[in-house]
Design a protein around this motif. Sequence first.
Motif, mmCIF file in Angstrom:
data_model
loop_
_atom_site.group_PDB
_atom_site.id
_atom_site.type_symbol
_atom_site.label_atom_id
_atom_site.label_comp_id
_atom_site.label_asym_id
_atom_site.label_seq_id
_atom_site.Cartn_x
_atom_site.Cartn_y
_atom_site.Cartn_z
ATOM 1 N N GLY A 61 2.079 -10.042 -0.851
ATOM 2 C CA GLY A 61 3.331 -9.647 -0.215
ATOM 3 C C GLY A 61 3.570 -8.153 -0.251
ATOM 4 N N TYR A 62 2.822 -7.428 -1.070
ATOM 5 C CA TYR A 62 2.987 -5.977 -1.169
ATOM 6 C C TYR A 62 2.002 -5.214 -0.280
ATOM 7 C CZ TYR A 62 6.074 -6.613 -5.176
ATOM 8 O OH TYR A 62 7.123 -6.963 -5.989
ATOM 9 N N THR A 63 1.302 -5.924 0.589
ATOM 10 C CA THR A 63 0.323 -5.256 1.450
ATOM 11 C C THR A 63 0.978 -4.204 2.335
ATOM 12 O OG1 THR A 63 -1.060 -7.240 1.483
ATOM 13 C CG2 THR A 63 -1.438 -5.611 3.208
ATOM 14 N N LEU A 64 2.098 -4.548 2.986
ATOM 15 C CA LEU A 64 2.756 -3.601 3.887
ATOM 16 C C LEU A 64 3.333 -2.397 3.142
ATOM 17 C CD1 LEU A 64 3.603 -2.779 6.695
ATOM 18 C CD2 LEU A 64 5.637 -4.231 6.457
ATOM 19 N N PRO A 65 4.055 -2.596 2.018
ATOM 20 C CA PRO A 65 4.549 -1.403 1.306
ATOM 21 C C PRO A 65 3.436 -0.455 0.861
ATOM 22 C CG PRO A 65 5.704 -3.361 0.548
ATOM 23 C CD PRO A 65 4.604 -3.838 1.435
ATOM 24 N N VAL A 66 2.335 -1.012 0.368
ATOM 25 C CA VAL A 66 1.223 -0.154 -0.038
ATOM 26 C C VAL A 66 0.659 0.592 1.170
ATOM 27 C CG1 VAL A 66 -1.129 -0.150 -0.959
ATOM 28 C CG2 VAL A 66 0.626 -1.539 -2.056
ATOM 29 N N THR A 67 0.533 -0.105 2.297
ATOM 30 C CA THR A 67 0.014 0.542 3.506
ATOM 31 C C THR A 67 0.944 1.640 3.994
ATOM 32 O OG1 THR A 67 -1.058 -1.537 4.137
ATOM 33 C CG2 THR A 67 -0.811 0.129 5.846
ATOM 34 N N LEU A 68 2.253 1.420 3.900
ATOM 35 C CA LEU A 68 3.201 2.459 4.309
ATOM 36 C C LEU A 68 3.070 3.692 3.423
ATOM 37 C CD1 LEU A 68 6.382 0.317 5.088
ATOM 38 C CD2 LEU A 68 4.866 1.451 6.720
ATOM 39 N N ALA A 69 2.825 3.479 2.141
ATOM 40 C CA ALA A 69 2.609 4.623 1.242
ATOM 41 C C ALA A 69 1.350 5.389 1.645
ATOM 42 C CB ALA A 69 2.522 4.142 -0.201
ATOM 43 N N ILE A 70 0.302 4.644 2.021
ATOM 44 C CA ILE A 70 -0.939 5.290 2.467
ATOM 45 C C ILE A 70 -0.700 6.046 3.770
ATOM 46 C CG2 ILE A 70 -3.279 4.842 3.295
ATOM 47 C CD1 ILE A 70 -3.362 2.489 1.328
ATOM 48 N N ALA A 71 0.092 5.455 4.668
ATOM 49 C CA ALA A 71 0.402 6.132 5.930
ATOM 50 C C ALA A 71 1.183 7.412 5.683
ATOM 51 C CB ALA A 71 1.188 5.191 6.840
ATOM 52 N N ALA A 72 2.084 7.396 4.691
ATOM 53 C CA ALA A 72 2.824 8.614 4.358
ATOM 54 C C ALA A 72 1.870 9.695 3.852
ATOM 55 C CB ALA A 72 3.891 8.302 3.306
ATOM 56 N N LEU A 73 0.925 9.287 3.036
ATOM 57 C CA LEU A 73 -0.075 10.245 2.575
ATOM 58 C C LEU A 73 -0.920 10.756 3.736
ATOM 59 C CD1 LEU A 73 -1.543 11.739 0.328
ATOM 60 C CD2 LEU A 73 -2.901 9.680 -0.076
ATOM 61 N N LEU A 74 -1.189 9.891 4.699
ATOM 62 C CA LEU A 74 -1.942 10.306 5.879
ATOM 63 C C LEU A 74 -1.208 11.411 6.632
ATOM 64 C CD1 LEU A 74 -4.202 9.956 7.995
ATOM 65 C CD2 LEU A 74 -2.831 8.111 9.009
ATOM 66 N N VAL A 75 0.106 11.266 6.759
ATOM 67 C CA VAL A 75 0.896 12.298 7.433
ATOM 68 C C VAL A 75 0.764 13.630 6.696
ATOM 69 C CG1 VAL A 75 3.239 13.010 8.047
ATOM 70 C CG2 VAL A 75 2.520 10.639 8.407
ATOM 71 N N VAL A 76 0.834 13.568 5.357
ATOM 72 C CA VAL A 76 0.699 14.784 4.560
ATOM 73 C C VAL A 76 -0.672 15.423 4.780
ATOM 74 C CG1 VAL A 76 0.624 15.689 2.212
ATOM 75 C CG2 VAL A 76 2.337 13.977 2.831
ATOM 76 N N LEU A 77 -1.706 14.588 4.778
ATOM 77 C CA LEU A 77 -3.059 15.114 4.933
ATOM 78 C C LEU A 77 -3.291 15.718 6.313
ATOM 79 C CD1 LEU A 77 -5.113 12.333 3.109
ATOM 80 C CD2 LEU A 77 -4.658 14.655 2.316
ATOM 81 N N VAL A 78 -2.827 15.042 7.348
ATOM 82 C CA VAL A 78 -3.011 15.560 8.704
ATOM 83 C C VAL A 78 -2.292 16.895 8.866
ATOM 84 C CG1 VAL A 78 -2.461 15.170 11.136
ATOM 85 C CG2 VAL A 78 -3.436 13.323 9.769
ATOM 86 N N ALA A 79 -1.054 16.966 8.351
ATOM 87 C CA ALA A 79 -0.315 18.225 8.435
ATOM 88 C C ALA A 79 -1.033 19.327 7.668
ATOM 89 C CB ALA A 79 1.102 18.032 7.897
#
Length: 645
Positions: free
Chosen positions: A83-101
């Motif tokens: 059930g925590y798959t989506l929250p973990v993925t959202l955290a990874i997506a947030a890190l992705l935004v940081v990395l791309v920037a």
Amino acid sequence: MTSISTPRGPAGSPAGGPAPDGPPGPGGGPEPSLSFPRDRQERHKLTALQGLAALSLDAMASVAYGPEAIVLVLAVAGSAGLGYTLPVTLAIAALLVVLVASYRQVIAAFPDGGGSYAVARRHLGRRTSLTAAASLVLDYVLNVAVSVTAGVAALTSAFPSLYDDRLPLCLGVLVLVTAVNLRGIVNSAKAFILPTAVFVGSILTLIAVGLFRSAPVSTEAAAGHASVLGENTTTVGALLLLKAFASGCSALTGVEAVANAVPSFRAPAARRAQHTEIALGALLGVMLIGLSILIGRFHLQPVEGVTVLAQLADASLGHNWGFYVVQFATVVLLALAANTSFGGLPVLMSLLARDNYLPHVFRLKADREVHRHGVVALAAVAALLLLFSGGDTNTLVPLFAIGVFVGFTICQAGMVIHWRAGRAPGWARKALLNGLGAVLTGVSALVVTATKFTEGAWLIVIALPALVVLFERVHRAYGRIDERIGLGRVPEAPHRDRSLVIVPVSHLSRLTCEAVNAAVSLGDEVRAVTVTHTDPEDREAARALRRDWELWNPGVDLVELHSEHRRIGRPVSEYVRRVYKYHPNTRVTVLIPEVEPDRWWQRVLQNQRGAVLAHAVRRDTEAVICRLRFRLADPEERPGRTDEE
């Protein structure tokens, strides 16, 4: 910034002579920019779209194993964990935004490429920059192995009968991708545009269709396969979530590849690379979040022998042609995702060679603007990893993530110092963003290393410092060479010494005549030498040669060198040493005549006497070696050509 040394030839020589893959630059060093006119060079470089296809395949294809890495960790806690798959993925997506920037800023600040290596080299010191370079090297090499094995795993998920042939399939794909890249990055980029578009389109279609379904339309792909869902349904702890986050961050591999290969883009290179980085981040984020939503909606459980992406395609599209389109697109793109490494690592190796941390041969380019030696070296090491893992993706993925996170962390930390030193408008906000990224990726690196240490992560813990030591040893070796040859210092005025040319001969022929003609044109004095042995047949041949030589009377003395053993190299080298002993100010040249065959396969017919002689003289003396090539192919051309070694 650390000063950039002038490129030179291979270690052990100041310039290395003419480069095999291109003409020499000033002073004999390779100068790729002189090989082609600028407009022709630009044709061999990337547009933004081609860059997305050639350098972003790794990041895009990681959606095939990134979500699966999250699910496999959370499955230990049972359904509650999933059930925590989506929250973990959202955290990874947030890190992705940081990395791309962050990498968008790296591209602007470091348009010569190099990514975290270039950032660390300027702001964090030599040792840290070498650590970043080592992590990038490991990342690129492991990316090839992981991408190929994951692609083959997707194929065996659709066709289980191929499971036992995984390793031959992996090696075959590696050979194919290497061959394509040896023809040039633009050719490979054009070849990969279509499969990239098909893969992205199929994943987005899978997500769009799945969002309109309330339950799986088919579970045939997972039928009959054992579930790996854990029975522990206790509260999910922070450590498990952190481990899932770290494992899922394997989906972020390849984000840095565009920044590492900025010189591969057409002008304006930095702007095109930035556009490619943004497009990559947007597509990757949408696909990761969309797939994680479907995992929760379909209550997917990981099973043995079938990938998570295959189960999602089955549940969303049904077990029909749509399912197989997704699988084939995944197979192709994962196999070709290795192209990210073939596009980025040779450029990074070229930068390291420029700074004297790798052999200068990696600086050379072939006629299609390809760092051929870097491509071949990458393919060879990746093949060893495939053999080591037996074609199993799960053996390689934990190793993959560590190098990625180390590079991310170093790059982010370096950019914090970059903003603080420049203090441009908005520097504090940018530094805070990079600092947050450094903390997140640093924690992820520690978690993955600790949790996967006994599963193979120890190999990276050893390989990373070993590479740094290798870089430093190469650098010290080049430093000693520079000191020995006086690089950068004004030499003494040139002066003329007496010159002696020694021509080894074994018979009288047109080849001998051409060798003597070349020798008398090169030196003040010429001596022909022949090696005679104690065998009666050899003594008779020596007498015949002496008789013919006197009849020919070329005005050059013939010196007989006696040897009790059937050797030719050592007697000649000993004669050269005697010349140096009695005439120390003499410049000695050994001119070795050889036949150049008309066909390549005829080389096996040669006795290799010239190579043996050249090796012995080079090893034991300071004489200059010339190899005179007597060409058989075109009788109208001048038959003799001298190659000075």
